[in-house]
Design a protein around this motif. Sequence first.
Motif, PDB file in Angstrom:
ATOM      1  N   ILE A 156      87.979  15.705  68.950  1.00 22.44           N
ATOM      2  CA  ILE A 156      88.688  14.525  68.475  1.00 22.44           C
ATOM      3  C   ILE A 156      89.800  14.902  67.506  1.00 22.44           C
ATOM      4  N   ASN A 157      89.598  15.953  66.710  1.00 22.23           N
ATOM      5  CA  ASN A 157      90.669  16.403  65.815  1.00 22.23           C
ATOM      6  C   ASN A 157      91.843  16.955  66.612  1.00 22.23           C
ATOM      7  N   ASP A 158      91.550  17.643  67.702  1.00 20.55           N
ATOM      8  CA  ASP A 158      92.602  18.132  68.591  1.00 20.55           C
ATOM      9  C   ASP A 158      93.382  16.955  69.181  1.00 20.55           C
ATOM     10  N   ALA A 159      92.657  15.941  69.626  1.00 20.23           N
ATOM     11  CA  ALA A 159      93.307  14.752  70.188  1.00 20.23           C
ATOM     12  C   ALA A 159      94.147  14.041  69.128  1.00 20.23           C
ATOM     13  N   GLN A 160      93.644  14.006  67.898  1.00 20.61           N
ATOM     14  CA  GLN A 160      94.379  13.352  66.818  1.00 20.61           C
ATOM     15  C   GLN A 160      95.693  14.080  66.523  1.00 20.61           C
ATOM     16  N   GLN A 161      95.669  15.395  66.517  1.00 20.94           N
ATOM     17  CA  GLN A 161      96.897  16.160  66.288  1.00 20.94           C
ATOM     18  C   GLN A 161      97.924  15.867  67.376  1.00 20.94           C
ATOM     19  N   LYS A 162      97.480  15.802  68.610  1.00 17.28           N
ATOM     20  CA  LYS A 162      98.395  15.506  69.722  1.00 17.28           C
ATOM     21  C   LYS A 162      98.943  14.086  69.619  1.00 17.28           C
ATOM     22  N   ALA A 163      98.077  13.139  69.282  1.00 18.68           N
ATOM     23  CA  ALA A 163      98.520  11.749  69.159  1.00 18.68           C
ATOM     24  C   ALA A 163      99.516  11.595  68.010  1.00 18.68           C
TER      25      ALA A 163
END
Length: 167
Positions: free
Chosen positions: A18-25
């Motif tokens: 989820i942290n990876d997804a947050q960085q991308k978002a």
Amino acid sequence: LARAMIRSGALDSGLFYINDAQQKANSQPKGDTLTEVFKAEIYSILGMAAYYKSDLQTALQYSLDGANILETYGTKEQLIYVKINIAAVYAQLENPKKAIEYNLYAYRELKKLNITTHRSKIASNLATVYYDNRQNDSALIWGRMAIELGKEFSYINSEIMGNYIVG
């Protein structure tokens, strides 16, 4: 994937994704509806993870952040489900006024939209909050509603909780 991992107890792995997804978002331009709704979903998952870790203040903040985004970019149904989560956090924080407020909002909006999902659960949540705060008349009303909706929608947990409150 992250949501499923967190729900199954694999918090660290779920948070990694989820942290990876947050960085991308966060690298996307602001204002795009799809991106903003995705960010709200990320906040919802982060709030869930914090809740499971018993970090209730963080869970509340993430959930409120997600709700704020959904007020502008999300659907009414998405906002309802986040507010159900917010109600659960307020109940754990022993803030019955806010727990009731958010549960009532969710219940009324689901009813307006003719969505049966979660209404029996919300009724049992309301019965419990009222019961825990010695508001017995309201607890009985919502306990009976939980039993009725639990039977109607085959949700045994609401029937059990309703019977516990009413019993």
